[in-house]
Design a protein around this motif. Sequence first.
Motif, PDB file in Angstrom:
ATOM      1  N   TYR A   3      -8.069   8.142  -0.811  1.00 29.72           N
ATOM      2  CA  TYR A   3      -6.950   7.387  -0.274  1.00 29.72           C
ATOM      3  C   TYR A   3      -6.766   6.122  -1.080  1.00 29.72           C
ATOM      4  CZ  TYR A   3      -7.280  10.448   3.741  1.00 29.72           C
ATOM      5  OH  TYR A   3      -7.293  11.549   4.548  1.00 29.72           O
ATOM      6  N   LYS A   4      -5.561   5.874  -1.494  1.00 33.32           N
ATOM      7  CA  LYS A   4      -5.257   4.649  -2.215  1.00 33.32           C
ATOM      8  C   LYS A   4      -4.755   3.632  -1.196  1.00 33.32           C
ATOM      9  CE  LYS A   4      -3.982   6.997  -6.452  1.00 33.32           C
ATOM     10  NZ  LYS A   4      -2.935   7.242  -7.429  1.00 33.32           N
ATOM     11  N   THR A   5      -5.292   2.454  -1.272  1.00 33.25           N
ATOM     12  CA  THR A   5      -4.883   1.410  -0.347  1.00 33.25           C
ATOM     13  C   THR A   5      -4.218   0.278  -1.111  1.00 33.25           C
ATOM     14  OG1 THR A   5      -7.007   0.291  -0.504  1.00 33.25           O
ATOM     15  CG2 THR A   5      -6.781   1.925   1.235  1.00 33.25           C
ATOM     16  N   VAL A   6      -3.530  -0.551  -0.385  1.00 28.95           N
ATOM     17  CA  VAL A   6      -2.898  -1.731  -0.946  1.00 28.95           C
ATOM     18  C   VAL A   6      -3.784  -2.919  -0.577  1.00 28.95           C
ATOM     19  CG1 VAL A   6      -0.825  -3.140  -0.961  1.00 28.95           C
ATOM     20  CG2 VAL A   6      -0.632  -0.682  -0.649  1.00 28.95           C
ATOM     21  N   LEU A  15      -4.453 -13.110  12.992  1.00 29.26           N
ATOM     22  CA  LEU A  15      -5.188 -11.881  12.721  1.00 29.26           C
ATOM     23  C   LEU A  15      -4.387 -10.844  11.939  1.00 29.26           C
ATOM     24  CD1 LEU A  15      -6.870 -11.478  16.216  1.00 29.26           C
ATOM     25  CD2 LEU A  15      -7.877 -12.390  14.124  1.00 29.26           C
ATOM     26  N   LYS A  16      -3.307 -11.252  11.323  1.00 25.13           N
ATOM     27  CA  LYS A  16      -2.468 -10.308  10.603  1.00 25.13           C
ATOM     28  C   LYS A  16      -2.963 -10.094   9.179  1.00 25.13           C
ATOM     29  CE  LYS A  16       1.750 -11.295  13.073  1.00 25.13           C
ATOM     30  NZ  LYS A  16       3.141 -11.659  12.942  1.00 25.13           N
ATOM     31  N   ARG A  17      -2.593  -8.961   8.617  1.00 23.58           N
ATOM     32  CA  ARG A  17      -2.866  -8.685   7.216  1.00 23.58           C
ATOM     33  C   ARG A  17      -1.791  -9.366   6.380  1.00 23.58           C
ATOM     34  NH1 ARG A  17      -4.564  -2.361   6.681  1.00 23.58           N
ATOM     35  NH2 ARG A  17      -6.319  -2.473   8.109  1.00 23.58           N
ATOM     36  N   GLU A  24       4.169  -5.345  -2.875  1.00 20.34           N
ATOM     37  CA  GLU A  24       2.915  -4.850  -2.306  1.00 20.34           C
ATOM     38  C   GLU A  24       3.072  -4.579  -0.808  1.00 20.34           C
ATOM     39  OE1 GLU A  24      -0.312  -4.274  -3.753  1.00 20.34           O
ATOM     40  OE2 GLU A  24       0.974  -4.202  -5.518  1.00 20.34           O
ATOM     41  N   ALA A  25       3.764  -5.467  -0.098  1.00 18.34           N
ATOM     42  CA  ALA A  25       3.989  -5.290   1.336  1.00 18.34           C
ATOM     43  C   ALA A  25       4.868  -4.063   1.598  1.00 18.34           C
ATOM     44  CB  ALA A  25       4.623  -6.541   1.930  1.00 18.34           C
TER      45      ALA A  25
END
Length: 79
Positions: A3-6, A15-17, A24-25
Amino acid sequence: MTYKTVDWRACDCGLKRAFISRPEAEKAMGRAQTKRTRRADARGTRRGLKVEGRVYECDFGGWHLTSMSRKQYEELVAA
């Protein structure tokens, strides 16, 4: 299967990413939409599914995903 993640970091606003740039978003949003849709299809229903549909820039410089539409956000701010 890999799995490729950002890449993301925890944002200073809570607490947000936080993603480092709009592209990227948006890439992360596409991956999140696909993942949620796939899970819902496996479950057999999409009822009550919240899907990220927009990105926005945070006051702390990061980019976040949200399922809230622009209209909902403007109504919330106006209230």
